[in-house]
Design a protein around this motif. Structure first.
Motif, PDB file in Angstrom:
ATOM      1  N   GLU A   7       0.811  -1.334   0.018  1.00 43.53           N
ATOM      2  CA  GLU A   7      -0.044  -0.045   0.006  1.00 43.53           C
ATOM      3  C   GLU A   7       0.945   1.516  -0.187  1.00 43.53           C
ATOM      4  O   GLU A   7       2.071   1.225   0.446  1.00 43.53           O
ATOM      5  CB  GLU A   7      -0.904   0.099   1.294  1.00 43.53           C
ATOM      6  N   GLY A   8       0.452   2.272  -0.483  1.00 46.15           N
ATOM      7  CA  GLY A   8       1.148   3.583  -0.396  1.00 46.15           C
ATOM      8  C   GLY A   8       1.878   3.867  -1.693  1.00 46.15           C
ATOM      9  O   GLY A   8       2.305   5.001  -1.710  1.00 46.15           O
ATOM     10  N   MET A   9       1.664   3.079  -2.627  1.00 44.94           N
ATOM     11  CA  MET A   9       2.264   3.397  -3.896  1.00 44.94           C
ATOM     12  C   MET A   9       1.666   3.978  -5.017  1.00 44.94           C
ATOM     13  O   MET A   9       0.177   3.668  -5.242  1.00 44.94           O
ATOM     14  CB  MET A   9       2.798   2.185  -4.674  1.00 44.94           C
ATOM     15  N   THR A  10       1.939   5.459  -5.477  1.00 43.59           N
ATOM     16  CA  THR A  10       0.840   5.973  -6.352  1.00 43.59           C
ATOM     17  C   THR A  10       1.538   6.510  -7.572  1.00 43.59           C
ATOM     18  O   THR A  10       0.785   6.985  -8.539  1.00 43.59           O
ATOM     19  CB  THR A  10       0.591   7.277  -5.392  1.00 43.59           C
ATOM     20  N   CYS A  11       2.935   6.517  -8.086  1.00 40.01           N
ATOM     21  CA  CYS A  11       3.411   6.796  -9.157  1.00 40.01           C
ATOM     22  C   CYS A  11       4.815   6.073  -9.476  1.00 40.01           C
ATOM     23  O   CYS A  11       5.077   5.099  -8.773  1.00 40.01           O
ATOM     24  CB  CYS A  11       3.701   8.174  -8.896  1.00 40.01           C
ATOM     25  N   CYS A  14       7.400   5.938  -6.795  1.00 36.86           N
ATOM     26  CA  CYS A  14       7.263   4.737  -5.820  1.00 36.86           C
ATOM     27  C   CYS A  14       7.635   3.506  -6.458  1.00 36.86           C
ATOM     28  O   CYS A  14       8.161   2.896  -5.677  1.00 36.86           O
ATOM     29  CB  CYS A  14       5.538   4.886  -5.233  1.00 36.86           C
ATOM     30  N   LEU A  35       1.001  -1.211 -10.374  1.00 32.08           N
ATOM     31  CA  LEU A  35       0.723  -0.034  -9.751  1.00 32.08           C
ATOM     32  C   LEU A  35      -0.779  -0.157  -9.452  1.00 32.08           C
ATOM     33  O   LEU A  35      -1.179  -0.032  -8.148  1.00 32.08           O
ATOM     34  CB  LEU A  35       1.004   1.248 -10.273  1.00 32.08           C
ATOM     35  N   PRO A  36      -1.695  -0.224 -10.534  1.00 35.41           N
ATOM     36  CA  PRO A  36      -3.163  -0.136 -10.017  1.00 35.41           C
ATOM     37  C   PRO A  36      -3.484  -1.412  -9.239  1.00 35.41           C
ATOM     38  O   PRO A  36      -4.329  -1.019  -8.359  1.00 35.41           O
ATOM     39  CB  PRO A  36      -3.682  -0.416 -11.567  1.00 35.41           C
ATOM     40  N   LYS A  38      -1.472  -2.641  -6.947  1.00 34.27           N
ATOM     41  CA  LYS A  38      -0.474  -2.518  -5.777  1.00 34.27           C
ATOM     42  C   LYS A  38       0.122  -4.023  -5.268  1.00 34.27           C
ATOM     43  O   LYS A  38       0.522  -4.153  -4.398  1.00 34.27           O
ATOM     44  CB  LYS A  38      -1.104  -1.868  -4.574  1.00 34.27           C
ATOM     45  N   TYR A  60       6.892   2.022   2.707  1.00 35.38           N
ATOM     46  CA  TYR A  60       5.562   1.490   2.265  1.00 35.38           C
ATOM     47  C   TYR A  60       4.797   0.518   3.142  1.00 35.38           C
ATOM     48  O   TYR A  60       5.798  -0.350   3.745  1.00 35.38           O
ATOM     49  CB  TYR A  60       5.510   0.766   0.706  1.00 35.38           C
TER      50      TYR A  60
END
Length: 68
Positions: A7-11, A14, A35-36, A38, A60
């Motif tokens: 969790e916490g990855m957005t870009c 990350c 990424l989508p 996670k 993360y």
């Protein structure tokens, strides 16, 4: 191979950060980040605990992880 829920990855930054953190434990590790969803798949000689700790140390949350 391990599959982790991170969790916490957005870009892309990350993704690079997570990849570098895993490769700090095993320089030859192959890291595939979706990424989508996670999900992070890691092919490594390092232990699951070491991989989870490296990702956590990078800031993360690893909410699940298992060998696949």
């Amino acid at each position: 191979m391990y599959e982790l829920q991170v969790e916490g990855m957005t870009c892309g930054g990350c993704v690079r950060s997570v990849t570098k953190s895993v490769q700090s434990v095993d320089g030859g590790a192959k890291v595939d980040v979706d990424l989508p969803s996670k999900k992070v798949r890691v092919e490594t000689q390092a232990s699951l605990d070491a991989v989870k700790a490296a990702i956590s140390d990078a800031g993360y949350d690893v909410t699940a992880g298992a060998a696949v």
